[in-house]
Design a protein around this motif. Structure first.
Motif, PDB file in Angstrom:
ATOM      1  N   GLN A   1       0.823  -1.189   0.000  1.00  0.00           N
ATOM      2  CA  GLN A   1       0.000   0.000   0.000  1.00  0.00           C
ATOM      3  C   GLN A   1       0.861   1.243   0.000  1.00  0.00           C
ATOM      4  N   VAL A   2       0.266   2.314  -0.500  1.00  0.00           N
ATOM      5  CA  VAL A   2       0.955   3.602  -0.580  1.00  0.00           C
ATOM      6  C   VAL A   2       0.090   4.660   0.101  1.00  0.00           C
ATOM      7  N   GLN A   3       0.717   5.453   0.922  1.00  0.00           N
ATOM      8  CA  GLN A   3       0.016   6.567   1.552  1.00  0.00           C
ATOM      9  C   GLN A   3       0.578   7.883   1.012  1.00  0.00           C
ATOM     10  N   LEU A   4      -0.313   8.798   0.698  1.00  0.00           N
ATOM     11  CA  LEU A   4       0.068  10.138   0.247  1.00  0.00           C
ATOM     12  C   LEU A   4      -0.418  11.149   1.267  1.00  0.00           C
ATOM     13  N   VAL A   5       0.490  11.939   1.793  1.00  0.00           N
ATOM     14  CA  VAL A   5       0.152  12.941   2.799  1.00  0.00           C
ATOM     15  C   VAL A   5       0.461  14.320   2.240  1.00  0.00           C
ATOM     16  N   GLU A   6      -0.584  15.142   2.159  1.00  0.00           N
ATOM     17  CA  GLU A   6      -0.452  16.480   1.610  1.00  0.00           C
ATOM     18  C   GLU A   6      -0.366  17.506   2.723  1.00  0.00           C
ATOM     19  N   SER A   7       0.260  18.631   2.410  1.00  0.00           N
ATOM     20  CA  SER A   7       0.323  19.740   3.352  1.00  0.00           C
ATOM     21  C   SER A   7       0.512  21.031   2.583  1.00  0.00           C
ATOM     22  N   GLY A   8       0.254  22.150   3.261  1.00  0.00           N
ATOM     23  CA  GLY A   8       0.548  23.450   2.675  1.00  0.00           C
ATOM     24  C   GLY A   8      -0.640  24.269   2.242  1.00  0.00           C
ATOM     25  N   GLY A   9      -1.839  23.735   2.340  1.00  0.00           N
ATOM     26  CA  GLY A   9      -3.009  24.515   1.951  1.00  0.00           C
ATOM     27  C   GLY A   9      -3.314  25.609   2.960  1.00  0.00           C
ATOM     28  N   GLY A  10      -4.291  26.445   2.606  1.00  0.00           N
ATOM     29  CA  GLY A  10      -4.678  27.508   3.523  1.00  0.00           C
ATOM     30  C   GLY A  10      -5.410  28.628   2.826  1.00  0.00           C
ATOM     31  N   LEU A  11      -5.531  29.746   3.552  1.00  0.00           N
ATOM     32  CA  LEU A  11      -6.207  30.936   3.030  1.00  0.00           C
ATOM     33  C   LEU A  11      -5.172  31.958   2.590  1.00  0.00           C
ATOM     34  N   VAL A  12      -5.348  32.491   1.391  1.00  0.00           N
ATOM     35  CA  VAL A  12      -4.403  33.471   0.857  1.00  0.00           C
ATOM     36  C   VAL A  12      -5.173  34.529   0.082  1.00  0.00           C
ATOM     37  N   GLN A  13      -4.653  35.740   0.064  1.00  0.00           N
ATOM     38  CA  GLN A  13      -5.300  36.812  -0.679  1.00  0.00           C
ATOM     39  C   GLN A  13      -5.002  36.680  -2.167  1.00  0.00           C
TER      40      GLN A  13
END
Length: 119
Positions: A1-13
């Motif tokens: 199995q493979v796990q993908l972990v994302e990061s870095g999203g958010g609110l930006v102008q």
């Protein structure tokens, strides 16, 4: 199995920048092509950009010149640098990876990270 972990999203102008990351882990022989998709409210998921293991890239017309995809094969990680963000870039961004599990290949998805572009 493979796990993908994302990061870095958010609110930006509008006009701002964000950098997304997606790291693959688990049991696989090799990660082949990696990609970012996005899905805005009420719309279908769409392909944003892809990058092969060798570094060849492709982009949707809507993000050309503003987004840059890159990867670190040693870390099995893909990045998405998003500049000059627009409100229409607001969506949940999903990482996709094609993994070679020997003898088969299989696609995997991350859990998604929210990007909101708003003043």
């Amino acid at each position: 199995q493979v796990q993908l972990v994302e990061s870095g999203g958010g609110l930006v102008q509008p006009g701002g920048s964000l950098r997304l990351s997606c790291a693959a882990s688990g049991s696989f022989f090799r990660i082949n092509t990696m990609a970012w998709y996005r899905q805005a409210p009420g719309k279908e998921r769409e392909l944003v950009t892809t990058i092969t293991r060798g570094g060849s890239t492709s982009y949707a017309d809507s993000v050309k010149g503003r987004f840059t995809i890159s990867r670190d094969n040693a870390k099995n990680t893909v990045y998405l640098q998003m500049n000059s963000l627009k409100p229409e870039d607001t969506a949940v961004y999903y990482c996709n990876a094609n993994a070679l599990l020997l003898p088969i290949e299989r696609d995997y998805w991350g859990q998604g990270t929210q990007v909101t572009v708003s003043s």
